[in-house]
Design an enzyme around this catalytic site. Structure first.
Site, PDB file in Angstrom:
ATOM      1  CB  SER A 109      -0.848  -0.019   1.263  1.00  0.00           C
ATOM      2  OG  SER A 109      -1.234   1.283   1.618  1.00  0.00           O
ATOM      3  CB  SER A 110       0.454   4.616  -1.468  1.00  0.00           C
ATOM      4  OG  SER A 110      -0.841   4.915  -0.996  1.00  0.00           O
ATOM      5  CB  CYS A 111      -0.420   3.820   4.089  1.00  0.00           C
ATOM      6  SG  CYS A 111      -0.395   2.110   4.545  1.00  0.00           S
ATOM      7  CE1 TYR A 138      -2.934  -2.982   5.582  1.00  0.00           C
ATOM      8  CE2 TYR A 138      -2.187  -0.888   4.696  1.00  0.00           C
ATOM      9  CZ  TYR A 138      -2.674  -2.168   4.505  1.00  0.00           C
ATOM     10  OH  TYR A 138      -2.900  -2.629   3.232  1.00  0.00           O
ATOM     11  CE  LYS A 142      -0.327  -5.150   3.480  1.00  0.00           C
ATOM     12  NZ  LYS A 142      -0.354  -6.382   2.694  1.00  0.00           N
TER      13      LYS A 142
END
Ligand code: GDP
Length: 323
Positions: A109-111, A138, A142
């Site tokens: 994810s881009s987070c 999260y 990741k």
């Protein structure tokens, strides 16, 4: 014959990837697709995942299984978000390796990027600054997934890759009013407002944050594009400890503009109000997608078309989301 396991095929992205693979198989590609539902296989259970890999012996793995959610779910259930994602990644990546899988693609994810990373965010920004607090647990999980892939590839010579999508949306999304991401939440809220004749719809936060949205079918196509790249090309375009690849549309939009788009698509003509007591999260999340573009892939589904199509899907499935 390639035996390919798609972990998370019931999720929005895993489902889109599986549909694309089924089309390829129907077109004559020799593919043996392996899937398990959550009830059949709990990916947080190490012994169960070990037994699954030992019995099924896939050649290739796509890891699209994850506990995901929007800003509110991430803030409310941080323990589940870090624990389940770490367990899924450790179990799937390690047990795939133990069962002799040499090719794996993991979805992130881009987070993962620092909250205030220079925009658009390039892959090299990873681990250069503090994360956005609303989804840090999260994001840490990741990032661990990327590092697992890189470490197994570096130490054991396997070919484990990672792709980092922008905010994904599309058919099969989570339309829960509180726990999902902004786009499906707004589709549901504006649709309900139209049907109840409400004069105003409230969006969370200031409406100022900017996000990059990517249709899940684009993501499925990009995932298989990256998986299919030959190893020399992949390695020439990445670095051993920065081996992930951004996948996005290359365009961002403010949350207020997104709300205006959803209003148009759903036919809502009332007022849009903001609620600054709610979190805004990261101010801007636009990725630099030149790495993937240079290798020959770019997104094809414009946001207005994708939102209109997702809204039609929601209308067709609306009854399932009641209550
Ligand atoms: P994020 O990209 O991790 O922040 O995930 P979200 O998709 O949950 O939120 C994106 C932005 O949309 C944030 O600034 C939210 O505050 C804003 N937003 C506005 N209305 C909503 C809503 O109804 N649901 C969600 N999830 N976010 C909303």
């Amino acid at each position: 014959m390639t035996r390919l396991y798609v972990a998370g095929h019931r999720g929005m992205v895993g489902g889109a990837i599986l549909r694309r693979l089924e089309k390829r198989r129907a077109a004559g590609e020799r593919l043996d697709l392996v899937t398990r539902t959550h009830t059949e296989l709990d990916l947080t259970d190490q012994a169960a995942v070990r037994a699954f890999f030992a019995a099924e012996r896939p050649d290739v793995v796509i890891l699209a299984a994850a506990r995901v959610g929007g800003i509110h779910a991430n803030s409310t259930y941080p323990a589940e978000f870090i624990y389940e994602n770490l367990m899924i990644e450790c179990n799937v990546i390690h047990q795939a390796f133990a069962a002799g899988v040499t090719r794996l693609l993991q979805l992130g994810s881009s987070c993962i990027y620092p909250r205030l990373a220079p925009q658009p965010v390039a892959e090299q920004a990873l681990l250069t600054g503090p994360l956005e607090p609303t989804n840090e647990p999260y994001a840490v999980a990741k990032i661990a997934g990327i590092k697992l892939c890189e470490s197994y590839s570096r130490q054991y010579g396997v070919d484990y890759r990672s792709v980092m999508p922008a905010n994904l949306y599309g058919p099969g999304d989570n339309f829960h009013p509180d726990n999902g991401h902004v786009l499906p939440a707004l589709i549901r809220r504006f649709d309900e407002a139209v049907r109840s004749g409400a004069e105003a719809v409230t969006i969370w936060g200031t409406g100022m944050p900017r996000r990059e949205f990517l249709h899940v079918d684009d993501m499925a196509e990009a995932s298989l594009f990256v998986l299919d790249l030959d190893r020399a090309t992949y390695e020439a375009n990445t670095q051993p400890m920065q081996s992930h690849i951004n996948v996005g549309s290359g365009r961002d939009i403010s949350i207020l503009e997104l709300a205006q788009l959803v209003a148009r698509v759903t036919g809502f003509s009332g007022r849009i109000e903001t609620d600054p007591t709610r979190h805004d999260g990261t101010p801007r999340k636009l990725m630099d997608v030149s790495r993937l573009r240079d290798m020959g892939w770019r997104a094809g589904i414009p946001l207005d078309r994708g939102v209109a199509e997702t809204y039609r899907w929601f209308v067709d499935h609306r009854d399932a989301f009641r209550g």
